[in-house]
Write an enzyme that holds these catalytic residues in place. Sequence first.
Site, mmCIF file in Angstrom:
data_model
loop_
_atom_site.group_PDB
_atom_site.id
_atom_site.type_symbol
_atom_site.label_atom_id
_atom_site.label_comp_id
_atom_site.label_asym_id
_atom_site.label_seq_id
_atom_site.Cartn_x
_atom_site.Cartn_y
_atom_site.Cartn_z
ATOM 1 N N ALA A 768 0.857 -1.190 0.000
ATOM 2 C CA ALA A 768 0.000 0.000 0.000
ATOM 3 C C ALA A 768 0.888 1.234 0.000
ATOM 4 C CB ALA A 768 -0.902 -0.025 1.216
ATOM 5 N N GLY A 811 0.747 -5.031 0.903
ATOM 6 C CA GLY A 811 -0.445 -5.115 0.069
ATOM 7 C C GLY A 811 -0.163 -5.810 -1.260
ATOM 8 N N GLU A 814 -0.493 -9.357 -0.554
ATOM 9 C CA GLU A 814 -1.915 -9.636 -0.340
ATOM 10 C C GLU A 814 -2.691 -9.633 -1.664
ATOM 11 O OE1 GLU A 814 -2.090 -6.466 2.525
ATOM 12 O OE2 GLU A 814 -2.715 -7.845 4.100
ATOM 13 N N GLU A 834 4.613 -5.080 7.138
ATOM 14 C CA GLU A 834 3.857 -4.004 7.779
ATOM 15 C C GLU A 834 4.287 -3.771 9.224
ATOM 16 O OE1 GLU A 834 2.558 -6.416 5.976
ATOM 17 O OE2 GLU A 834 0.969 -5.681 4.655
HETATM 18 C C1 LIG Z 1 -2.627 -3.049 3.788
HETATM 19 C C2 LIG Z 1 -1.282 -2.897 3.246
HETATM 20 C C3 LIG Z 1 -0.283 -2.278 3.883
HETATM 21 C C4 LIG Z 1 0.977 -2.143 3.254
HETATM 22 O O1 LIG Z 1 1.195 -2.660 2.213
HETATM 23 S S1 LIG Z 1 2.151 -1.234 4.017
HETATM 24 C C5 LIG Z 1 3.486 -1.213 2.968
HETATM 25 C C6 LIG Z 1 4.262 -2.463 3.010
HETATM 26 N N1 LIG Z 1 5.394 -2.358 2.132
HETATM 27 C C7 LIG Z 1 6.615 -2.004 2.511
HETATM 28 O O2 LIG Z 1 6.836 -1.744 3.669
HETATM 29 C C8 LIG Z 1 7.699 -1.928 1.500
HETATM 30 C C9 LIG Z 1 8.223 -0.521 1.361
HETATM 31 N N2 LIG Z 1 9.275 -0.420 0.376
HETATM 32 C C10 LIG Z 1 10.518 -0.845 0.597
HETATM 33 O O3 LIG Z 1 10.836 -1.383 1.616
HETATM 34 C C11 LIG Z 1 11.536 -0.598 -0.459
HETATM 35 O O4 LIG Z 1 11.068 0.333 -1.325
HETATM 36 C C12 LIG Z 1 11.879 -1.849 -1.279
HETATM 37 C C13 LIG Z 1 12.579 -2.856 -0.401
HETATM 38 C C14 LIG Z 1 10.635 -2.455 -1.830
HETATM 39 C C15 LIG Z 1 12.797 -1.447 -2.435
HETATM 40 O O5 LIG Z 1 13.907 -0.767 -1.981
HETATM 41 P P1 LIG Z 1 14.828 0.061 -3.006
HETATM 42 O O6 LIG Z 1 15.193 -0.790 -4.101
HETATM 43 O O7 LIG Z 1 15.909 0.679 -2.199
HETATM 44 O O8 LIG Z 1 13.869 1.214 -3.579
HETATM 45 P P2 LIG Z 1 13.339 2.489 -2.858
HETATM 46 O O9 LIG Z 1 14.256 3.633 -3.117
HETATM 47 O O10 LIG Z 1 13.036 2.218 -1.450
HETATM 48 O O11 LIG Z 1 11.941 2.738 -3.573
HETATM 49 C C16 LIG Z 1 11.870 3.372 -4.819
HETATM 50 C C17 LIG Z 1 10.768 4.365 -4.752
HETATM 51 O O12 LIG Z 1 9.560 3.672 -4.481
HETATM 52 C C18 LIG Z 1 8.971 4.251 -3.364
HETATM 53 N N3 LIG Z 1 8.231 3.239 -2.618
HETATM 54 C C19 LIG Z 1 8.587 1.975 -2.384
HETATM 55 N N4 LIG Z 1 7.651 1.322 -1.707
HETATM 56 C C20 LIG Z 1 6.686 2.220 -1.469
HETATM 57 C C21 LIG Z 1 5.422 2.149 -0.805
HETATM 58 N N5 LIG Z 1 4.973 0.993 -0.276
HETATM 59 N N6 LIG Z 1 4.695 3.226 -0.782
HETATM 60 C C22 LIG Z 1 5.108 4.368 -1.375
HETATM 61 N N7 LIG Z 1 6.270 4.508 -2.004
HETATM 62 C C23 LIG Z 1 7.052 3.433 -2.047
HETATM 63 C C24 LIG Z 1 10.115 4.802 -2.562
HETATM 64 O O13 LIG Z 1 9.674 5.764 -1.676
HETATM 65 C C25 LIG Z 1 10.982 5.339 -3.640
HETATM 66 O O14 LIG Z 1 10.443 6.568 -4.040
HETATM 67 P P3 LIG Z 1 11.347 7.911 -3.996
HETATM 68 O O15 LIG Z 1 12.413 7.661 -5.034
HETATM 69 O O16 LIG Z 1 10.436 9.010 -4.320
HETATM 70 O O17 LIG Z 1 11.918 8.001 -2.646
#
Ligand SMILES: C/C=C/C(=O)SCCNC(=O)CCNC(=O)[C@H](O)C(C)(C)COP(=O)(O)OP(=O)(O)OC[C@H]1O[C@@H](n2cnc3c(N)ncnc32)[C@H](O)[C@@H]1OP(=O)(O)O
Length: 962
Positions: A768, A811, A814, A834
Amino acid sequence: MSDIIDSNVNPNTNDIIDSNINTDANYPKINNININTNDIISNDHIASINDTATINYSGFFEGPEKLLEVWFGASPAIAIKNRNHDYSGNDNRSKRIGLRQVKTQFWKEMLEIVKCQIISVISNDYVDAYLLSESSLFVYPHKLILKTCGTTKLLLAIPQLLKIAAEHCHFYKVWRVFYSRKRFMFPKQQLHPHKDWENEEVTYLDNLFDNGAAYIVGRINADYWNLYLTSPQDDVLLDHQYQHSTPAIITTTTTSKTLPPHHIPEPPIIDMHPPTNFLDSEEELEQDTLSPTTMKAITTTASEFQDQTIEILMTNLDSSSVQKFYQSNASNNEAGTKDGARIDKESGLANLYPGAKLDSFLFTPCGYSANALLDENYFTVHVTPEPSCSYASFESNIPLSLHYNDSSTCSTVSDLIRNVISIFNPGKFSVTLFTSTDSRRDKRHLVASLGDDIVRFVRKDRILYELDGYDLIFAHFEKKSRSRSYSKSRSRSLSYSRSRSRSLPPSRSRRGASSPAPLTKIIVEKLTKNVTVAHLQEIFGTFGTITHIDLPINKKWNANRGIAYIEYSTRTEAERAVSYMDGGQLDGTELTCAFVPRRPSPPPIPARRRVSIILIFTTKYKQQQDTAHHHVDLVQAATEAELALQFVAADTQDLDLDLRFVDDVHILRVRIVHVVDLELRTQGVEVEVTRSVGATEGTSEPVSSYKNILIESNGKVGLITLNRPKALNALSSELFHEINDALEKYQNDPEIGAIVITGSDRAFAAGADIKEMQDKTFAEVYKSNFLGHWGKINEIRKPIIAAVNGFALGGGCELAMSCDIVYAGVKATFGQPEIKLGVIPGAGGTQRLTRAIGKSKAMEIVLSGRNFTAEEAERWGIVSKVLPVDKVLEEAINLAQQIASLSQPVVQAGKESVNNGTSFELSLKEGCHFERRLFQGTFALRDQKEGMKAFIEKREPKWTNE
Ligand SMILES: C/C=C/C(=O)SCCNC(=O)CCNC(=O)[C@H](O)C(C)(C)COP(=O)(O)OP(=O)(O)OC[C@H]1O[C@@H](n2cnc3c(N)ncnc32)[C@H](O)[C@@H]1OP(=O)(O)O
């Protein structure tokens, strides 16, 4: 011997037999074949004609053969019964039996009527195998098999054969006749009586024989196969004996039908003096006594009758695979039997049946023929390697196991097919398996013997015919696309890949439901600079009457490639040309043929991936032209530019390209990954590159109304691609609403049977959208029922497949688990992280994971937030298949297509029932009860009746989704 024949000679015979034959002026292929005496490689060879082989080619050749089998009895026993007849010949051929007594000279004369010549012969105890300038002749005591290609007039041999059989063997009646051939490549080149199946060949045979049945087997708008056969005349033995005292002259009783006067097979004028250099080796064919094996063969009775013939007819041969069938420039002498034998080994044909005795010949400048004997059986191979008409045939009566997975005694049909096609690497092939009926045989095994286990090929048809005394299975196979195989059914596809050489842009798709109606005009692409209008006229003229031909840009588009426009007088002719030549070759260049699209308004093409360049057409005419003309030119120019881009793309890297007209036809917008030095010019129109963005993701400018996803339909499959590359496809509310909207559309679209959801190679979805959620308060998320709309996917009743590469976190994980089936790439990463954000999964993660992998593992994943691999996911049952990264989407679409081809209501019932089982809301008993009710409910469907009926009738069901 001479006296017998001479006594019946009718000086006018040639006129009678040849009354319908066209002159040699129409006989384009082989003018002259001469065999160097040095080419005789074994004592069995009798060919000894001077000089080297010379064949004059007219640029194309009809490889597909006509195949005739005339049986005078079910077994050689017929021949031994007639052996003691008053054969008056003085030579020791009388020691042979049946048709094998007949001197080569008489076969030679029969073949002159057909317009082909004997090159060589090999023999064993059972059969004489003659290699011909156009294919092969096999002479058994009781039957003759004649196979001839090109523009030969095979059927005209029959009257002469019947005469020979009557005079030399006292065979006054035929037992069965089989005549077959594949659809001709160049039907207009054929001569009487082969100009038309129904009106010429069938009529000719019907005039000769009673009880004939004629069939067209397979798709009449693709590769089909024609068959004529007569029913068995089981009184034949009696008949032969009864006519024991009949004088050895030809009468109308030779056949099972009284011939009309003009078909009475009068003997031709025969020069009884053998050629000085042809029959030198005749004596070597003789055997002093009948060997034990011959005795065994001839004592086989009709009741033990068994017969099996397989033909593998291949087209669109891979040019590098068939290079070996060309005469090499390195050696002047390289033609004939010697080099035929070399090719046997090099090609692997010698290894097909290691015990077989081969007799092969390499023609000048190319082409190859081989006969092989293995006891009483044979195989024969004929190759026409020229790209414009490439073709190879394999035919054999060596027994095969008809049980598809039998590994006991002999090869299975599939084994043989795999071995043969690995030599020629065809683009398409048809198989006919003709086998005498055996009441003990399970027909399902017979049908399954031509299965789907031919790697890299997709089976298009499989047809079982239960004929009189024989079962016939016909199947047609086509090579799968090497790149993303969306190409199978592109009727609704909206983009295409440049790396796929044989696919067509959707707007030019032949079967495109959304495509404009095809014209009689076709485009031929990728021509070499050597191709001329005359050349095209010659090749494409064989498919019909060309009303206009245009080679507008035989210039340097790129690497000397160009296109041509060919207009036929009818759509059928144009269709035939496209169907034959698409994916074929010309001068070594692979062709793409397609209909010129009508494009007053181009179909909407949604963006799929990346925008790299936008091309803007600006017209630069020297003279002012009227608007209508201007418009036509622009359409034409745009089409040419579209084609030109393919050439550019082919020369760069693996590219995807979407095309669409914007602003009427003045602007052509192109989405392309990477292009170098793009400079395009068309007639009177200059194409300018106005912006080049390069090969980066994230610059996509969606053409559809969606901002975060791309959708496209591929046949019955709806594809949703998450497209927020900058945010790793983070599932914002907006994005999820778009998913819901697309799902809803596919749910309501009766044409769609299954849905695939995918992301990019880097991320399926990283969860998400954290940025969106960060500042939300409890009141807000509670009141708005935040993420409530994520549940929509669970209401979709059509099957959904997730194709996951890269991150599937939170998400994203999911979402994947909400789909019905998950395919994952080897590098995919799953997880519910999460907990690290101070929240817990909120879209079913804790529930689905627990049901899928059990409490302990689910706890570990949810409470620690650790990621898990695709391999783990597969082991735990979350993922059904782990695939190479570039195969995930392709395989998911293939599976979706497979599911979508089934009955929609039944598939939905299956989904509903499984979902009930995984919900754990019902006890096992309740679940089974629910399932049984649904099962019973399917009996209300028309599709249930159809499915079961089709099984019993051994055919594919036709689903109506009712
Ligand atoms: C009900 C559901 C709830 C949920 O789903 S909560 C969310 C759960 N997901 C996460 O916690 C994962 C979050 N993301 C990460 O941990 C990392 O990303 C990755 C490990 C997937 C990849 O890391 P890397 O390769 O270093 O890329 P990067 O620079 O972190 O991400 C590239 C751009 O993608 C954006 N991004 C990544 N995941 C999300 C997200 N879940 N929501 C919003 N933005 C996201 C970042 O911020 C960044 O963007 P910018 O270059 O502008 O900083």
